[in-house]
Write a protein that holds these residues in place. Structure first.
Motif, mmCIF file in Angstrom:
data_model
loop_
_atom_site.group_PDB
_atom_site.id
_atom_site.type_symbol
_atom_site.label_atom_id
_atom_site.label_comp_id
_atom_site.label_asym_id
_atom_site.label_seq_id
_atom_site.Cartn_x
_atom_site.Cartn_y
_atom_site.Cartn_z
ATOM 1 N N LEU A 192 -7.378 10.170 -8.549
ATOM 2 C CA LEU A 192 -6.691 10.024 -7.071
ATOM 3 C C LEU A 192 -5.281 10.478 -7.407
ATOM 4 O O LEU A 192 -4.476 11.008 -6.755
ATOM 5 C CB LEU A 192 -7.134 9.055 -6.365
ATOM 6 C CG LEU A 192 -6.172 8.799 -4.966
ATOM 7 C CD1 LEU A 192 -6.500 10.063 -4.120
ATOM 8 C CD2 LEU A 192 -6.417 7.498 -4.208
ATOM 9 N N ALA A 193 -4.634 9.666 -8.207
ATOM 10 C CA ALA A 193 -3.293 9.751 -8.653
ATOM 11 C C ALA A 193 -2.863 11.205 -9.069
ATOM 12 O O ALA A 193 -1.777 11.823 -8.721
ATOM 13 C CB ALA A 193 -2.749 8.757 -9.945
ATOM 14 N N ALA A 194 -3.822 11.821 -9.954
ATOM 15 C CA ALA A 194 -3.542 13.016 -10.351
ATOM 16 C C ALA A 194 -3.761 14.125 -9.133
ATOM 17 O O ALA A 194 -2.913 14.962 -9.258
ATOM 18 C CB ALA A 194 -4.664 13.272 -11.343
ATOM 19 N N ALA A 195 -4.767 14.088 -8.400
ATOM 20 C CA ALA A 195 -4.858 14.726 -7.135
ATOM 21 C C ALA A 195 -3.801 14.533 -6.320
ATOM 22 O O ALA A 195 -3.230 15.629 -5.861
ATOM 23 C CB ALA A 195 -6.112 14.592 -6.481
ATOM 24 N N LEU A 196 -3.136 13.485 -5.715
ATOM 25 C CA LEU A 196 -2.129 13.167 -5.276
ATOM 26 C C LEU A 196 -0.807 13.745 -5.730
ATOM 27 O O LEU A 196 0.072 14.486 -5.081
ATOM 28 C CB LEU A 196 -1.671 11.610 -5.100
ATOM 29 C CG LEU A 196 -2.665 10.996 -4.056
ATOM 30 C CD1 LEU A 196 -2.492 9.441 -4.367
ATOM 31 C CD2 LEU A 196 -2.271 11.334 -2.657
ATOM 32 N N LEU A 235 0.288 3.327 9.186
ATOM 33 C CA LEU A 235 0.912 3.534 10.328
ATOM 34 C C LEU A 235 0.215 4.827 10.977
ATOM 35 O O LEU A 235 -0.693 5.485 10.330
ATOM 36 C CB LEU A 235 2.468 4.325 9.843
ATOM 37 C CG LEU A 235 3.521 3.227 9.439
ATOM 38 C CD1 LEU A 235 4.731 4.220 9.081
ATOM 39 C CD2 LEU A 235 3.712 2.165 10.382
ATOM 40 N N ASN A 236 0.319 4.811 12.259
ATOM 41 C CA ASN A 236 -0.439 5.923 12.844
ATOM 42 C C ASN A 236 0.442 7.122 13.074
ATOM 43 O O ASN A 236 1.791 7.221 12.677
ATOM 44 C CB ASN A 236 -0.727 5.658 14.398
ATOM 45 C CG ASN A 236 0.428 5.013 15.190
ATOM 46 O OD1 ASN A 236 1.383 5.509 15.228
ATOM 47 N ND2 ASN A 236 0.034 4.244 16.153
ATOM 48 N N GLY A 237 0.236 8.224 13.793
ATOM 49 C CA GLY A 237 0.842 9.423 13.682
ATOM 50 C C GLY A 237 2.104 9.371 14.421
ATOM 51 O O GLY A 237 2.915 9.931 13.678
ATOM 52 N N PRO A 238 2.117 8.879 15.621
ATOM 53 C CA PRO A 238 3.467 8.749 16.270
ATOM 54 C C PRO A 238 4.555 7.854 15.515
ATOM 55 O O PRO A 238 5.591 8.219 15.435
ATOM 56 C CB PRO A 238 2.975 8.042 17.605
ATOM 57 C CG PRO A 238 1.598 8.441 17.911
ATOM 58 C CD PRO A 238 1.090 8.523 16.267
ATOM 59 N N GLU A 239 4.119 6.765 14.912
ATOM 60 C CA GLU A 239 4.836 5.863 14.234
ATOM 61 C C GLU A 239 5.471 6.741 12.856
ATOM 62 O O GLU A 239 6.732 6.745 12.649
ATOM 63 C CB GLU A 239 4.225 4.528 13.675
ATOM 64 C CG GLU A 239 3.890 3.988 14.643
ATOM 65 C CD GLU A 239 3.061 2.606 14.300
ATOM 66 O OE1 GLU A 239 3.127 1.655 14.906
ATOM 67 O OE2 GLU A 239 2.210 2.734 13.336
ATOM 68 N N ILE A 240 4.587 7.481 12.336
ATOM 69 C CA ILE A 240 5.282 8.280 11.051
ATOM 70 C C ILE A 240 6.033 9.303 11.836
ATOM 71 O O ILE A 240 7.131 9.677 10.746
ATOM 72 C CB ILE A 240 4.008 9.055 10.372
ATOM 73 C CG1 ILE A 240 3.181 7.906 9.686
ATOM 74 C CG2 ILE A 240 4.524 10.052 9.379
ATOM 75 C CD1 ILE A 240 1.942 8.442 9.104
ATOM 76 N N GLY A 260 0.892 -1.257 0.018
ATOM 77 C CA GLY A 260 -0.184 0.093 -0.012
ATOM 78 C C GLY A 260 0.878 1.243 0.156
ATOM 79 O O GLY A 260 0.391 2.161 -0.514
ATOM 80 N N PHE A 261 1.669 1.179 0.733
ATOM 81 C CA PHE A 261 2.712 2.281 0.741
ATOM 82 C C PHE A 261 3.596 2.565 -0.752
ATOM 83 O O PHE A 261 3.444 3.696 -1.121
ATOM 84 C CB PHE A 261 3.911 2.131 1.798
ATOM 85 C CG PHE A 261 5.145 2.944 1.534
ATOM 86 C CD1 PHE A 261 4.852 4.173 2.007
ATOM 87 C CD2 PHE A 261 6.373 2.653 0.923
ATOM 88 C CE1 PHE A 261 5.933 5.182 2.011
ATOM 89 C CE2 PHE A 261 7.267 3.717 0.777
ATOM 90 C CZ PHE A 261 7.267 4.901 1.233
ATOM 91 N N PHE A 262 3.782 1.806 -1.156
ATOM 92 C CA PHE A 262 4.443 1.779 -2.778
ATOM 93 C C PHE A 262 3.248 2.219 -3.480
ATOM 94 O O PHE A 262 3.372 2.973 -4.632
ATOM 95 C CB PHE A 262 5.154 0.433 -3.205
ATOM 96 C CG PHE A 262 6.423 0.130 -2.492
ATOM 97 C CD1 PHE A 262 7.417 1.366 -2.601
ATOM 98 C CD2 PHE A 262 6.524 -0.825 -1.968
ATOM 99 C CE1 PHE A 262 8.511 1.080 -1.986
ATOM 100 C CE2 PHE A 262 7.778 -0.813 -1.099
ATOM 101 C CZ PHE A 262 8.924 -0.113 -1.229
ATOM 102 N N GLU A 278 4.387 11.552 0.797
ATOM 103 C CA GLU A 278 4.728 10.623 1.610
ATOM 104 C C GLU A 278 3.988 10.305 2.861
ATOM 105 O O GLU A 278 3.940 9.031 3.415
ATOM 106 C CB GLU A 278 6.269 10.999 2.072
ATOM 107 C CG GLU A 278 7.031 10.107 3.021
ATOM 108 C CD GLU A 278 8.300 10.667 3.404
ATOM 109 O OE1 GLU A 278 9.452 9.832 3.260
ATOM 110 O OE2 GLU A 278 8.488 11.825 3.706
ATOM 111 N N VAL A 279 3.666 11.437 3.806
ATOM 112 C CA VAL A 279 2.936 11.349 4.918
ATOM 113 C C VAL A 279 1.437 10.469 4.667
ATOM 114 O O VAL A 279 1.200 9.626 5.434
ATOM 115 C CB VAL A 279 2.462 12.386 5.732
ATOM 116 C CG1 VAL A 279 1.716 12.300 6.744
ATOM 117 C CG2 VAL A 279 3.959 12.948 6.233
ATOM 118 N N LEU A 280 1.001 10.792 3.663
ATOM 119 C CA LEU A 280 -0.257 10.241 3.299
ATOM 120 C C LEU A 280 -0.048 8.752 2.939
ATOM 121 O O LEU A 280 -0.827 7.803 3.100
ATOM 122 C CB LEU A 280 -1.133 10.693 2.092
ATOM 123 C CG LEU A 280 -1.701 12.141 2.335
ATOM 124 C CD1 LEU A 280 -2.419 12.656 0.857
ATOM 125 C CD2 LEU A 280 -3.061 11.844 3.264
ATOM 126 N N ALA A 281 0.966 8.509 2.429
ATOM 127 C CA ALA A 281 1.287 7.044 1.676
ATOM 128 C C ALA A 281 1.705 6.353 3.293
ATOM 129 O O ALA A 281 1.211 4.971 3.159
ATOM 130 C CB ALA A 281 2.577 7.233 0.934
#
Length: 178
Positions: free
Chosen positions: A106-110, A129-134, A19-21, A119-122
């Motif tokens: 979505l790809a165009a908007a991203l 990941l949650n906020g503290p992990e990011i 999902g990240f990739f 990066e943070v959204l990915a």
């Protein structure tokens, strides 16, 4: 940690890494390739993994993030080499287009967000990941991560719901996906 433990981690975390990739790359094939390389690298380093330093998902996504940086560097170098090596007039009119792993709009908007926002959204939605992990992974403060997420989501929503994004980018992304 035993190899059996790694197999369980693979089963639990493969979709977070993929999902990240998928959020960061234009094609599903690249996302699959880098997901595979992430787990290969993680398996080689499995004995050195320390669960007290970071949760396994954060560790894997740190590996994934480093591979993504290497991928972009190699891509830029490869394009420079290709430009220098291809004689003028020998390029065909039809170049292969990437198969998108996410919706073209979505790809165009991203693509219109800042690199940090993407990066943070990915990491949040692709990597789960949650906020503290990011924050720990990126070196940002938790407040900064939350602010980036909030602003990026507002921008995405405005662009997707209100059509406030550059339609030409959506058109070109959609055309490439066909």
């Amino acid at each position: 940690m035993a190899e059996k433990d790694f197999a369980a981690v693979y089963d639990e975390e493969i979709w977070s890494v993929y999902g990240f990739f998928a959020y960061r790359l234009p094609g599903a094939a690249d996302a699959e390739d880098l997901t595979q390389r992430t787990f290969e690298r993680a398996l080689r380093a499995w004995r050195r993994f320390d669960p007290e330093r970071a949760p396994v998902r954060v560790w894997l996504l740190t590996i994934a993030r480093n591979l993504l940086i290497d991928h972009y560097r190699a891509d830029v170098w490869g394009r420079q080499q290709a430009i220098e090596e291809v004689p003028e007039g020998e390029l065909g009119s039809e170049l292969p287009q990437p198969d998108l792993g996410i919706d073209p709009e979505l790809a165009a908007a991203l693509a219109q967000l800042t690199p940090r926002g993407r990066e943070v959204l990915a990491l949040r939605f692709g990597g789960d990941l949650n906020g503290p992990e990011i924050a720990a992974m990126t070196g940002l403060s938790l407040a900064n991560v939350q602010q980036i997420l909030s602003r990026s989501l507002r921008k995405l929503r405005a662009r997707l719901e209100g059509g406030e994004f550059d339609r030409s980018k959506a058109s070109s992304v959609r055309a490439r996906s066909r």
